[in-house]
Scaffold this active site. Structure first.
Site, mmCIF file in Angstrom:
data_model
loop_
_atom_site.group_PDB
_atom_site.id
_atom_site.type_symbol
_atom_site.label_atom_id
_atom_site.label_comp_id
_atom_site.label_asym_id
_atom_site.label_seq_id
_atom_site.Cartn_x
_atom_site.Cartn_y
_atom_site.Cartn_z
ATOM 1 C CG ASP A 1 -7.075 3.631 -1.370
ATOM 2 O OD1 ASP A 1 -7.533 2.480 -1.363
ATOM 3 O OD2 ASP A 1 -7.126 4.384 -0.387
ATOM 4 C CE LYS B 1 -4.487 0.971 0.078
ATOM 5 N NZ LYS B 1 -5.515 0.267 -0.697
#
Length: 451
Positions: free
Chosen positions: A166, A126
């Protein structure tokens, strides 16, 4: 002290200032106790839990860029490459003022198991920055994205680490980042997913997380002898996941009556108008006040100190609740309200949107609860399908991708259901997801030795 408790103590000691990461690790390891206890000697000898809770690497860097007034601004960038036992690191880039190392670590840790559940060869990672794209011009966003990618490009690649979008990172941001990567590396490769259709993107990627959420929810409902037809659904959020979850729910015959953003929430008893919502959020990039102004049946509720953003949606009587906004948005008091109103099912469209206390309350009161690792895996699954298309230099039709997505989500439901049953926890889909995701990763880790 058990092996799980030993590792939890160690993780808490080493990461004391990262509450979101500690929350995620605590939830996962506690649910894995039956698996660990059955293999404790093997796992302890190979330090499996220590290795899986410690990222392969944490990258933090300065992102300088120039705003429209000529002022240099400085943000902080992150990439956490957590585990690549089953494939290249894969996970989105979050652009939001709340981003810090702990949040990126929690998201990367969760991504390990989510990606494993897809059955596709992708590891967990991430990244992101505390940059806020809201209120910025396209030129400012390009300046930031180019600076961000200038540093990030040193650590990623199509067979190494493949970031995606995201919160705050949509097609515009991905485009700017991809262009900069190509310029720096001189390579046209599938290093990012969520790309535009003209340069390697996949059809159905925009819809994937929301659609996937509903494919799993539908299978869950069906396996309990019910149908989506006629169900009332409450949804939080008004971003990509929420919009396409609402759209697919309507296609299945359900009625979604709420959505929310950071300034307030909408209750529309006639059902959310998806095309109007898209116009407000995707085209105008405006607030939900514009939805309410254009729709007579809509009731708008502004956020106040006493009314958390989106919290009001959980007050509405419903059959199904889909939290699709952000982490820890559904609290214990919200769970109690949902149960009191007869809610049968909660499936997470966001990453860890339900607190541990709320999750336990829902489970204890017979609500079918599926966490985000399983329920919102449709986005990363379709990102992996985009990677496959890039590797083959092919582009599949919307119908092909959508059919593969549906198959993946249906398979995820049955895998987590079977895993829970194998360990005597039938109906505990949180534990089932953690176990199913964990087993595949651990088997790969053991096969590859100490690395």
């Amino acid at each position: 002290m058990s092996y799980v408790d030993e590792v939890l103590e160690l993780v808490k000691k080493k990461n004391a200032s990262e509450p979101e990461f500690l929350q995620a690790v605590t939830e996962v390891l506690n649910s894995l106790r039956p698996v660990v206890e059955a293999n404790e000697e093997l796992y302890r000898k190979n330090a499996i839990l220590e290795r899986i809770t410690e990222p392969d690497r944490q990258i933090m860097f300065r992102v300088p860029w120039v705003d429209d007034k000529g002022q240099v601004q400085v943000n902080r960038g992150f990439r956490v490459q957590f585990n690549n036992a089953i494939g290249p690191y894969k996970g989105g880039l979050r652009l939001h003022p709340s981003v810090n190392l702990g949040i990126i670590k929690f998201l990367g840790f969760e991504q390990i198991f989510k990606n494993s559940l897809t059955s596709l060869p992708i590891g967990g990672g991430k990244g992101g920055s505390d940059f806020d794209p809201k209120g910025k011009s396209d030129r400012e966003i390009m300046a930031f994205c180019q600076s961000f990618m200038t540093e990030l490009s040193k650590y990623i690649g199509a067979d190494v680490d493949v970031p995606a979008g995201d919160i705050g990172t949509g097609a515009r941001e991905i485009g700017f980042m991809f262009g900069q990567y190509k310029r720096i590396r001189g390579m046209f490769e599938g290093v990012l997913t969520g790309k535009g259709l003209t340069y390697g993107g996949s059809l159905a990627r925009t819809e994937a997380t929301g659609y996937g959420l509903l494919y799993l929810t539908e299978e869950l409902i069906k396996c309990h002898g019910e149908s989506m037809q006629g169900k009332t659904v409450v949804v939080s959020g008004a971003g990509n996941v929420a919009i396409y979850a609402i759209q697919k729910a309507h296609q299945m015959g359900a009625k979604c009556v709420t959505c929310s953003d950071s300034t307030g929430w909408i209750y529309d008893p006639e059902g959310i108008d998806v095309e109007l919502l898209k116009e407000v959020k995707e085209v105008k990039r405006a607030r939900l006040t514009e939805y309410a102004a254009a729709r007579k049946s809509a009731q708008y509720h502004e956020v106040s100190a006493a009314n958390r953003s989106g919290a009001g949606v959980w007050q509405i009587k419903c059959d199904i609740a889909l939290p699709c906004a952000t982490q820890n948005e559904l609290l214990l008091e919200d769970a109690k309200q949902l149960v009191a109103n007869g809610c049968k099912c909660v499936c997470e469209g966001a990453n860890m949107p339900t607190t541990i206390e709320a999750t336990k309350y829902l489970q204890q009161n017979g609500v079918w609860f599926v966490g985000g690792k399983a329920a919102n895996a449709g986005g990363v699954a379709t990102s992996a399908l985009e990677m496959s298309q890039n590797s083959e230099r092919l582009s599949w039709s919307f119908e092909e991708v959508d059919a593969k997505l549906q198959g993946i989500m249906v398979n995820i439901y049955h895998n987590i259901d079977d895993a829970a049953k194998r360990y005597g926890m039938e109906g505990n889909y949180v534990a089932g997801a953690n176990i199913a995701g964990f087993e595949k990763v651990v088997n790969a880790m053991l096969a590859q030795g100490v690395c």
